[in-house]
Write an enzyme that holds these catalytic residues in place. Structure first.
Site, PDB file in Angstrom:
ATOM      1  N   SER A  33       0.831  -1.194   0.000  1.00 25.01           N
ATOM      2  CA  SER A  33       0.000   0.000   0.000  1.00 25.01           C
ATOM      3  C   SER A  33       0.875   1.257   0.000  1.00 25.01           C
ATOM      4  O   SER A  33       1.639   1.478  -0.936  1.00 25.01           O
ATOM      5  CB  SER A  33      -0.957  -0.040   1.193  1.00 25.01           C
ATOM      6  OG  SER A  33      -1.946   0.946   1.094  1.00 25.01           O
ATOM      7  N   ASP A  74     -10.279  -4.686  -4.277  1.00 20.84           N
ATOM      8  CA  ASP A  74      -9.664  -3.772  -3.310  1.00 20.84           C
ATOM      9  C   ASP A  74     -10.549  -2.530  -3.173  1.00 20.84           C
ATOM     10  O   ASP A  74     -10.728  -1.793  -4.145  1.00 20.84           O
ATOM     11  CB  ASP A  74      -8.268  -3.385  -3.809  1.00 20.84           C
ATOM     12  CG  ASP A  74      -7.479  -2.546  -2.821  1.00 20.84           C
ATOM     13  OD1 ASP A  74      -8.092  -1.902  -1.953  1.00 20.84           O
ATOM     14  OD2 ASP A  74      -6.245  -2.527  -2.934  1.00 20.84           O
ATOM     15  N   HIS A 111      -7.733  -5.411  -0.283  1.00 23.46           N
ATOM     16  CA  HIS A 111      -6.593  -4.497  -0.174  1.00 23.46           C
ATOM     17  C   HIS A 111      -5.410  -5.131   0.553  1.00 23.46           C
ATOM     18  O   HIS A 111      -4.265  -4.938   0.170  1.00 23.46           O
ATOM     19  CB  HIS A 111      -7.009  -3.216   0.550  1.00 23.46           C
ATOM     20  CG  HIS A 111      -5.907  -2.207   0.653  1.00 23.46           C
ATOM     21  ND1 HIS A 111      -5.290  -1.653  -0.454  1.00 23.46           N
ATOM     22  CD2 HIS A 111      -5.270  -1.663   1.734  1.00 23.46           C
ATOM     23  CE1 HIS A 111      -4.353  -0.807  -0.062  1.00 23.46           C
ATOM     24  NE2 HIS A 111      -4.317  -0.799   1.256  1.00 23.46           N
TER      25      HIS A 111
END
Length: 251
Positions: free
Chosen positions: A106, A199, A229
């Protein structure tokens, strides 16, 4: 045999005296460096699993906590994208030598790209897991941005952990100053991008934008149709390890 996760992490002091927590396992080069996401730390399931695999393979690996995160000292709200990039660079430069393979989750994927740009001579490969460069731009509504300007922070319910999800104006402005997707990204090493199509936080098209912008010709994007995610299911983690192993074998 001692479980490494039960051992207190080591610490390295920044020039201002604040201590950054890390776990380093010596081994064969290149050194794998795991970069956690926003409000995450080095004890997440992906980082721990990858570290366990690296130990079993006799490979060097560095896990770390940015200031204000995990076991590191400092206040989370004092951190910015630039300061956390610099925390990671300090630990990398102080604790490792030779080539690196960066693995970023991320926001950590954004940091991995920034670190690869800052240490082009050392980064031999990069793996992004739901990499989120420029999320201060595409991840905030106009109303969010207005609130940041007037209130200086946004506090939201926690999407994954227990602590409130806080974004400061300083972090947002730092992110805006370090955007990457508006122009070519001058990274030439092999890059692997893992992205879930389910996601809710990072649109899967972001991985395609990253691949398009990267200067490297050795870029592979793998879309996981039902992937979320975090990509932390057993199958997702096994895929991550296979991806890192394959990348290392190709270097």
């Amino acid at each position: 045999m001692i479980d490494p996760e039960t051992v207190t992490p080591a610490f390295l002091a920044r020039p201002d005296g604040l201590r950054l927590a890390y776990r380093f396992t010596p081994g064969a080069s290149p050194t794998i460096v795991f970069l956690p996401g926003y409000m995450s730390d080095m004890e997440g399931s992906k980082a721990v699993a990858l570290d366990g695999w690296a130990r079993g393979q006799g490979r060097a690996m560095l896990r770390l906590d940015y200031a204000g995160n995990g076991a590191s000292e400092g206040r989370f709200e004092d951190g910015t994208l630039a300061s956390w990039r610099d925390d990671a660079l300090l630990l990398i430069d102080s604790l490792t030598a030779g080539p690196l393979v960066l693995v970023g989750s991320s926001m950590g994927g954004w940091l991995a790209l920034l670190i690869a740009l800052a240490r082009r001579e050392r980064v031999a490969g990069l793996v992004g897991i739901a990499a989120a460069p420029d999320f201060t731009d595409w991840g905030f509504t106009d109303a969010d941005k207005a609130l940041l300007m007037t209130e200086g922070r946004i506090v939201e319910p926690p999407p994954y952990g227990d602590a409130p999800y806080v974004t400061t104006r300083a972090f947002w402005e730092s992110g805006q100053a370090l955007r990457l997707l508006d122009e070519p990204i001058a990274i030439d090493c092999p890059v692997r991008l893992l992205q879930g199509q389910a996601d809710p936080d990072v649109p899967w098209q972001t991985a395609l934008r990253i691949a398009e912008r990267l200067r490297s010709s050795d870029v592979q994007t793998l879309l996981i149709k039902d992937g979320d995610h975090r990509l932390s299911r057993d199958g997702d983690i096994a895929l991550l390890i296979r991806t890192v192993a394959s990348l290392l074998d190709s270097l």
